[in-house]
Scaffold this motif. Structure first.
Motif, short mmCIF file in Angstrom:
data_model
loop_
_atom_site.label_atom_id
_atom_site.label_comp_id
_atom_site.label_asym_id
_atom_site.label_seq_id
_atom_site.Cartn_x
_atom_site.Cartn_y
_atom_site.Cartn_z
N ALA A 39 11.59 -2.23 3.73
CA ALA A 39 11.21 -2.25 5.15
C ALA A 39 11.76 -3.52 5.78
O ALA A 39 12.01 -4.51 5.09
N LYS A 42 10.98 -7.27 4.69
CA LYS A 42 10.27 -7.23 3.40
C LYS A 42 11.27 -7.09 2.25
O LYS A 42 12.42 -6.68 2.45
N TYR A 62 0.94 2.76 -4.19
CA TYR A 62 0.84 3.09 -2.77
C TYR A 62 1.46 4.44 -2.43
O TYR A 62 1.35 4.88 -1.29
N LYS A 86 2.98 8.11 5.99
CA LYS A 86 2.25 7.13 6.80
C LYS A 86 3.26 6.20 7.48
O LYS A 86 4.37 6.02 6.98
N PRO A 87 2.87 5.58 8.57
CA PRO A 87 3.78 4.63 9.22
C PRO A 87 4.26 3.54 8.27
O PRO A 87 5.41 3.09 8.39
N GLU A 88 3.42 3.14 7.34
CA GLU A 88 3.82 2.08 6.40
C GLU A 88 4.84 2.55 5.37
O GLU A 88 5.35 1.75 4.59
N ASP A 89 5.15 3.84 5.37
CA ASP A 89 6.23 4.34 4.51
C ASP A 89 7.60 4.16 5.16
O ASP A 89 8.63 4.44 4.53
N THR A 90 7.62 3.71 6.38
CA THR A 90 8.88 3.48 7.09
C THR A 90 9.71 2.43 6.37
O THR A 90 9.25 1.32 6.12
N SER A 125 6.53 7.74 12.59
CA SER A 125 5.98 7.22 13.84
C SER A 125 5.51 8.35 14.72
O SER A 125 6.10 9.43 14.75
#
Length: 126
Positions: A39, A42, A62, A86-90, A125
């Protein structure tokens, strides 16, 4: 071995995507394979791995229960089925291959993978 990931895109939370990684150049069945992601801002992180025979798979906590890695050696391809996104999988998702002997102790270590493909962007998103 050359690898090419595909299948990324823009989806909404809760949707599914299937990534594919086509390989060429050497006998894919001789290599263990993995998916990593990175990401913005990161470090690259492990997502899932699969032994060359397909008889064992490994997942990061996760994604466990949501993602499934599989391979079809006859088609020289490894897949990542991603559900309940989930958005955090972007992230940009990369496939990789390794010929390391002790894969069970190395599957989540990016440094142990010899070959990498260009990534495919996954954006979750609403």
């Amino acid at each position: 071995v050359q690898l090419q990931a595909s299948g990324g895109g823009l989806v909404q939370p809760g949707d599914s995507l299937r990534l594919s990684c086509a390989t060429s150049g050497r006998t894919f069945a001789n290599y263990h394979a993995g998916w990593f992601r990175q990401a913005p801002g990161k470090e690259r992180e492990f997502v899932a791995g699969i032994r060359r025979s397909g008889d064992a798979t490994y997942y990061a906590d996760y994604v466990k229960g949501r993602f499934t890695i599989s391979r079809l050696n006859a088609k020289n391809t490894v897949y990542l089925q991603m559900n309940s996104l989930k958005p955090e999988d972007t992230a940009v998702y990369y496939c990789a291959a390794t010929s390391t002997v002790s894969y069970s102790g190395a599957y989540d270590n990016a440094r142990r993978y010899n070959y990498w493909g260009k990534g495919t962007q996954v954006t979750v998103s609403s």
